[in-house]
Structure formats: C-alpha cells, structure tokens
Design a protein around this motif. Structure first.
Motif, PDB file in Angstrom:
ATOM      1  N   GLU A  72       0.151  82.900  37.222  1.00 53.08           N
ATOM      2  CA  GLU A  72      -0.901  82.526  36.283  1.00 53.08           C
ATOM      3  C   GLU A  72      -1.008  83.515  35.141  1.00 53.08           C
ATOM      4  N   SER A 125       0.744  65.883  42.186  1.00 53.09           N
ATOM      5  CA  SER A 125       1.375  66.908  41.350  1.00 53.09           C
ATOM      6  C   SER A 125       0.359  67.941  40.876  1.00 53.09           C
ATOM      7  N   LEU A 126      -0.841  67.482  40.543  1.00 55.05           N
ATOM      8  CA  LEU A 126      -1.896  68.399  40.106  1.00 55.05           C
ATOM      9  C   LEU A 126      -2.301  69.343  41.232  1.00 55.05           C
ATOM     10  N   THR A 160       5.867  71.983  47.150  1.00 55.07           N
ATOM     11  CA  THR A 160       6.398  70.927  46.282  1.00 55.07           C
ATOM     12  C   THR A 160       6.833  69.719  47.096  1.00 55.07           C
ATOM     13  N   VAL A 166      -0.456  70.255  43.741  1.00 53.02           N
ATOM     14  CA  VAL A 166       0.654  71.193  43.948  1.00 53.02           C
ATOM     15  C   VAL A 166       0.608  72.315  42.927  1.00 53.02           C
ATOM     16  N   ASP A 167       0.368  71.990  41.661  1.00 50.37           N
ATOM     17  CA  ASP A 167       0.286  73.021  40.619  1.00 50.37           C
ATOM     18  C   ASP A 167      -0.855  73.989  40.881  1.00 50.37           C
ATOM     19  N   MET A 168      -1.990  73.474  41.351  1.00 45.85           N
ATOM     20  CA  MET A 168      -3.119  74.345  41.669  1.00 45.85           C
ATOM     21  C   MET A 168      -2.800  75.251  42.856  1.00 45.85           C
ATOM     22  N   THR A 169      -2.041  74.738  43.808  1.00 46.85           N
ATOM     23  CA  THR A 169      -1.670  75.537  44.973  1.00 46.85           C
ATOM     24  C   THR A 169      -0.719  76.659  44.587  1.00 46.85           C
ATOM     25  N   TYR A 170       0.132  76.421  43.584  1.00 45.03           N
ATOM     26  CA  TYR A 170       1.024  77.475  43.109  1.00 45.03           C
ATOM     27  C   TYR A 170       0.241  78.712  42.697  1.00 45.03           C
ATOM     28  N   GLY A 171      -0.907  78.503  42.046  1.00 44.09           N
ATOM     29  CA  GLY A 171      -1.702  79.632  41.595  1.00 44.09           C
ATOM     30  C   GLY A 171      -2.200  80.486  42.744  1.00 44.09           C
TER      31      GLY A 171
END
Length: 254
Positions: free
Chosen positions: A252, A237-238, A181, A240-245
């Motif tokens: 997920e 931000s997009l 983040t 980062v969100d993909m990396t969270y997965g």
C-alpha cells in the motif's frame, strides 16, 4: 436499439432486471429467492477446498522434492483434470445411492436443522471443491516453498524456533497472496458456475435457474444471470485486492 439499451440500464440502476418469460416473475425475485441456496453450496465447497488445499500445499512445500511432494503434485493434477460433473455423478452413484451414506439429491433449508442442511450439500460441495482445492494446493506449494528458502526463515530456525511454528506463524502469511487470488477467482466461478452440479444433484439454485433460462430462451433471465455473475466477479476481485493490503502492507505504501 439504443433506446432499449439505455432503458435496460435505467431499469438495472433501479434493481429491475425485467420479467421472466417462462416463470412470469421478476427476474430479481427469482435470483434473490435462489441465491441463498447457491451461496450455501459455494460456502461448503470453499470450506472443503481450504480444508484440503491448505494442509496438502503446506505438506508439499515442507517436503519439496520428496515423495509427499510428488503425491500432492499428482493428486492436484488429477483434481484439476477431473471434470466436476464426472466426480459429481460418481459421488451420487457410490456414496448417495449404493452406500446411502449421504443424500444423493435435493436441498434442505438450514431452518430444518444444521446436519440435514449440511448433509445435502456435502456431495455437491465436494464435487465443486476438489478443483479449487487442487489449484490452492499447487499455488500454495510453489509460493510457500519459495518463502521457506528466504533468509529470515533460516534465521528463525537457527534461533531454535520449531519448523512447524515457522511455517504456520511466519511463512504461511507471506505465501498466501497467490492463494488469495485463487480463492477469489474460484469463489466467483462457483457462484456463477454451479449449473451442472446443481442439475445433477437436483438443487434449485442459481445454476439450475440459468440452465432453465437458456433451454427455454428466456432472454430477461439470461441477462439477469449474466449481470449477477459480473457483479459477483467484480466483488470477489475487490475483496481480493483489499486482502492484499492486509497480507502485504508494504504494497500500500508503494
């Protein structure tokens, strides 16, 4: 006014950000010409931030409560409290002008050689990367210290696995989510907020373009830079969100 607004949106959808009042050139052409410079500076700054922030954060987490932890905490606090333009001026005066170890100003294309390109970006990259490194170290220290107290980490150590292997192979991945983040936020900030550093080091990137646009009251150029900054922030931000997965696949399924 509404006709102007919808006309601007229509032009924006076709990649037309208007024509600069000052340079008499399409704004998108100005942005695309200067973008590689700012992207190069941001890349160097983030590499420096990661090279400093991750090892120091891991060290502080493994030595929580000891003198190493206190040193990292104090250092990260100083890094966050020091404005990047102050650090940039000090680096220019001491390393660039007094000792002449690295170029103090200017930018060289990578086509002229990797080292000339890198040498011109090290000082401004370090000035920008220190704040990001301090925030990365703080977040990683807090997250990794919590992970290292988990039962599965104690079990791995009890089975004979080396503590360093446990940290780097098992603990670090689970502790990286808040760090990712920070990396995403800092990358968006660096791409859209290099104005002062580029001005100090005489780098004609997007930050320098933004400063010139504001000082001359060049409305199309200012609008173009704002739109560009928004796009970069949303894209970061997009990512980062993909990396969270990847870091937490269970999130997920939930």
């Amino acid at each position: 006014m509404y006709q102007q607004f919808f006309g601007f949106l229509n032009n924006l959808a076709h990649g037309d950000l208007g024509t600069s009042y000052t340079f008499r050139t399409p704004v998108w052409d100005m942005i695309s010409a200067r973008m590689p410079i700012t992207v190069s500076l941001t890349l160097v700054a983030m590499v420096i931030a990661l090279l400093i922030g991750i090892p120091t954060g891991v060290l502080a987490a493994r030595r929580a409560g000891r003198w190493q932890d206190r040193v990292v905490t104090v250092g990260s606090t100083l890094g966050l409290a020091t404005p990047n333009f102050v650090l940039g001026l000090l680096l220019t005066l001491v390393i660039g002008l007094k000792f002449q170890l690295l170029p103090a100003t200017g930018y060289v294309e990578m086509s002229e050689g990797f080292w000339p390109w890198l040498s011109h970006l090290l000082l401004p990259g370090f000035a920008l990367g220190v704040v990001a490194a301090a925030e990365i170290a703080r977040q990683l220290r807090a997250s990794l210290a919590d992970v290292l107290r988990q039962d599965y980490v104690r079990t791995a150590v009890a089975k004979g696995m080396l503590p360093g292997t446990v940290v780097w192979k098992h603990g670090l991945k689970n502790a990286l989510m808040p760090v990712v983040t920070v990396i995403g936020i800092q990358t968006g900030y660096l791409l859209g907020g290099t104005a002062v550093i580029e001005t100090i080091f005489g780098i004609q990137g997007l930050g320098d373009f933004a400063v010139r646009a504001v000082l001359s009251g060049d409305l199309p150029a200012i609008q173009g830079m704002v739109v560009f900054a928004v796009i970069i922030t949303v894209t970061a931000s997009l990512v980062v969100d993909m990396t969270y997965g990847y870091l937490n696949p269970r999130g997920e399924s939930q």
